[in-house]
Design an enzyme around this catalytic site. Structure first.
Site, PDB file in Angstrom:
ATOM      1  N   GLY A   1       0.665  -1.312   0.047  1.00 34.20           N
ATOM      2  CA  GLY A   1       0.063   0.015   0.007  1.00 34.20           C
ATOM      3  C   GLY A   1       0.750   1.204  -0.057  1.00 34.20           C
ATOM      4  N   ASP A   2       2.123   1.081   0.613  1.00 32.87           N
ATOM      5  CA  ASP A   2       2.861   2.460   0.819  1.00 32.87           C
ATOM      6  C   ASP A   2       3.462   2.518  -0.579  1.00 32.87           C
ATOM      7  OD1 ASP A   2       2.253   2.081   3.502  1.00 32.87           O
ATOM      8  OD2 ASP A   2       4.162   1.087   3.976  1.00 32.87           O
TER       9      ASP A   2
HETATM   10  N1  ATP Z   1      -2.377 -10.978  -5.284  1.00 28.23           N
HETATM   11  C1  ATP Z   1      -1.743  -9.685  -5.620  1.00 28.23           C
HETATM   12  N2  ATP Z   1      -1.233  -9.733  -6.913  1.00 28.23           N
HETATM   13  C2  ATP Z   1      -0.899  -8.622  -7.457  1.00 28.23           C
HETATM   14  N3  ATP Z   1      -0.700  -7.476  -6.775  1.00 28.23           N
HETATM   15  C3  ATP Z   1      -1.020  -7.520  -5.535  1.00 28.23           C
HETATM   16  C4  ATP Z   1      -1.544  -8.609  -4.933  1.00 28.23           C
HETATM   17  N4  ATP Z   1      -1.734  -8.212  -3.637  1.00 28.23           N
HETATM   18  C5  ATP Z   1      -1.567  -6.842  -3.458  1.00 28.23           C
HETATM   19  N5  ATP Z   1      -1.029  -6.534  -4.450  1.00 28.23           N
HETATM   20  C6  ATP Z   1      -0.454  -5.159  -4.819  1.00 28.23           C
HETATM   21  O1  ATP Z   1      -0.597  -4.188  -3.801  1.00 28.23           O
HETATM   22  C7  ATP Z   1      -1.352  -3.117  -3.796  1.00 28.23           C
HETATM   23  C8  ATP Z   1      -2.121  -2.990  -2.253  1.00 28.23           C
HETATM   24  O2  ATP Z   1      -2.733  -4.095  -1.832  1.00 28.23           O
HETATM   25  P1  ATP Z   1      -3.802  -3.874  -0.693  1.00 28.23           P
HETATM   26  O3  ATP Z   1      -5.105  -3.650  -1.383  1.00 28.23           O
HETATM   27  O4  ATP Z   1      -3.619  -5.076   0.072  1.00 28.23           O
HETATM   28  O5  ATP Z   1      -3.303  -2.671   0.051  1.00 28.23           O
HETATM   29  P2  ATP Z   1      -2.963  -2.372   1.796  1.00 28.23           P
HETATM   30  O6  ATP Z   1      -3.768  -3.294   2.278  1.00 28.23           O
HETATM   31  O7  ATP Z   1      -2.793  -1.090   1.723  1.00 28.23           O
HETATM   32  O8  ATP Z   1      -1.517  -3.102   1.506  1.00 28.23           O
HETATM   33  P3  ATP Z   1      -0.454  -3.541   2.974  1.00 28.23           P
HETATM   34  O9  ATP Z   1      -0.394  -4.919   2.956  1.00 28.23           O
HETATM   35  O10 ATP Z   1       0.625  -2.620   2.385  1.00 28.23           O
HETATM   36  O11 ATP Z   1      -1.209  -2.725   4.111  1.00 28.23           O
HETATM   37  C9  ATP Z   1      -2.555  -3.540  -4.574  1.00 28.23           C
HETATM   38  O12 ATP Z   1      -3.386  -2.683  -5.396  1.00 28.23           O
HETATM   39  C10 ATP Z   1      -1.636  -4.387  -5.796  1.00 28.23           C
HETATM   40  O13 ATP Z   1      -1.034  -3.515  -6.617  1.00 28.23           O
HETATM   41  O1  F1X Z   2       1.186   0.721  12.647  1.00 27.27           O
HETATM   42  P1  F1X Z   2       1.078   1.421  11.400  1.00 27.27           P
HETATM   43  O2  F1X Z   2       1.776   2.658  11.248  1.00 27.27           O
HETATM   44  O3  F1X Z   2      -0.436   1.334  10.684  1.00 27.27           O
HETATM   45  O4  F1X Z   2       1.645   0.399  10.580  1.00 27.27           O
HETATM   46  C1  F1X Z   2       3.130   0.062  10.554  1.00 27.27           C
HETATM   47  C2  F1X Z   2       3.426  -1.124   9.683  1.00 27.27           C
HETATM   48  O5  F1X Z   2       2.976  -2.382   9.597  1.00 27.27           O
HETATM   49  O6  F1X Z   2       3.007  -0.374   8.164  1.00 27.27           O
HETATM   50  C3  F1X Z   2       4.224  -0.888   7.128  1.00 27.27           C
HETATM   51  C4  F1X Z   2       3.656  -1.325   6.114  1.00 27.27           C
HETATM   52  O7  F1X Z   2       2.737  -0.582   5.394  1.00 27.27           O
HETATM   53  C5  F1X Z   2       5.371  -1.510   7.974  1.00 27.27           C
HETATM   54  O8  F1X Z   2       6.656  -0.849   7.596  1.00 27.27           O
HETATM   55  C6  F1X Z   2       5.233  -1.064   9.502  1.00 27.27           C
HETATM   56  O9  F1X Z   2       5.392  -2.226  10.257  1.00 27.27           O
END
Ligand code: ATP
Ligand code: F1X
Length: 314
Positions: A248-249
């Site tokens: 997401g970042d």
């Molecule tokens: N199975 C997958 N295949 C391809 N791309 C993926 C997949 N899962 C995540 N991504 C990529 O990562 C982006 C962010 O995923 P997600 O919607 O899980 O966001 P998030 O929950 O903010 O992420 P994070 O795990 O960093 O918190 C998606 O829009 C996509 O670009």
């Molecule tokens: O506790 P927060 O600030 O919501 O999330 C922190 C965190 O999970 O987010 C990053 C991945 O997005 C990691 O580097 C870190 O450990």
């Protein structure tokens, strides 16, 4: 300059245990430590994509020293606000599935909080400030509003990637983009999102509440982009997911960097998805060459017309 603010940085301690037996002694098969926290991840990906960035936020203790050193090694500019407390360590346990255990974060003294706000007096209307991640519990509830006030007073644009009331409280300051995932969107409005139409309805609300653009990410199902001119769906490329931490970042970095460079919102969305997926397919955050390669593979479809006019019909 694109500044990132990480109010609650972390060392991400990634532990791999091939066979996890709860309640028993387990031996690690692999372990890694990264400078983490959402804004820091955004700065790392911006730097990887050769956009100028400086990481701000609260940092303290031996854990804080580790983060400064790790970023210095990568030549990433930092201007952290020193604190007396120690920056947290977040555990990312990789077994059959990924389990995260995040710390709450250190206490922040009022003088330390003021010091970060004063730093923002130097941003200008050429700058963009990205505020990402959770808030250490000791900060006042309206701290995001105080930050947004200061940023707006200097004419800088800002991006916010956090959840709940902190996110809601600053939408009226017209952030350039917000990026909840589907679950965070549901939580924000206290609803269950069953169908894409539900996601579209509540995604539009983010614009009504003030966001200039909104991206709702849906992991492997891609993401939806909401702009005043229309709604778009971006398809993620196929690949083997190795690591969702920081995906997401990476999206925030891809969108903000490309938008600042080109002011082209669909190209920014494409870069955002490419960066998110490139991180999902890597062990650590994405590498630039992988992001550029994936960019070619992102299909974007316009699924609806003018958002603001449509919303007025509701
Ligand atoms: N199975 C997958 N295949 C391809 N791309 C993926 C997949 N899962 C995540 N991504 C990529 O990562 C982006 C962010 O995923 P997600 O919607 O899980 O966001 P998030 O929950 O903010 O992420 P994070 O795990 O960093 O918190 C998606 O829009 C996509 O670009
Ligand atoms: O506790 P927060 O600030 O919501 O999330 C922190 C965190 O999970 O987010 C990053 C991945 O997005 C990691 O580097 C870190 O450990």
């Amino acid at each position: 300059m694109i500044y990132t603010i990480t109010l609650n940085p972390s060392i991400d301690y990634v532990v791999q245990v091939n066979q996890l037996n709860l309640g028993e002694l387990n031996k690690m098969d692999n372990e890694m430590m990264f400078a983490g926290g959402k804004g820091i991840n955004v700065s790392r990906v911006l730097h990887e994509l050769a956009y100028d960035t400086t990481a701000l936020g609260f940092l303290g203790g031996f854990t804080g020293d580790f983060i400064v050193e790790a970023l210095r090694e990568k030549s990433i500019q930092t201007k952290f606000t020193p604190i007396q407390g120690a920056t947290r360590i977040n555990i990312k346990l990789k077994a059959d599935s990924e389990t995260e255990v995040n710390g709450r974060g250190p206490g922040i003294l009022p003088a330390e909080a003021d010091s970060l706000l004063h730093q923002l007096e130097h941003v200008t209307n050429h700058d963009t400030v990205i505020i990402s991640g959770s808030t250490p519990p000791s900060l006042p509830n309206d701290f995001h509003k105080q930050l947004a006030d200061q940023i707006a007073a200097n004419g800088a644009s800002f991006v916010i990637d956090t959840t709940g009331e902190a996110l809601k409280s600053v939408l009226g300051y017209r952030p350039l983009v917000v990026k909840p995932n589907k679950e965070e969107l549901a939580e924000l409005f206290g609803v269950t999102l069953r169908h894409q139409d539900d996601v579209i309805y509540y995604g539009k609300q983010l614009l009504d509440l003030g966001a200039r653009h909104a991206i709702v990410s849906m992991a492997g199902e891609g993401a939806l982009l909401f702009t005043e001119e229309g709604i778009y769906h971006g398809q993620t490329p196929r690949g083997q997911v190795k690591n969702s931490v920081g995906a997401g970042d990476s999206m925030i970095a891809g969108f903000t960097g490309k938008f600042k460079e080109t002011a082209d919102v669909t190209e920014a969305f494409r870069m955002s998805l490419a960066a998110g997926s490139a991180t999902a397919f890597a062990d650590d955050l994405a590498k630039a060459e992988d992001i550029f390669q994936l960019q070619e593979k992102i299909a974007i479809t316009r699924i609806s017309g003018k958002v603001k006019e449509e919303n007025h019909e509701h």
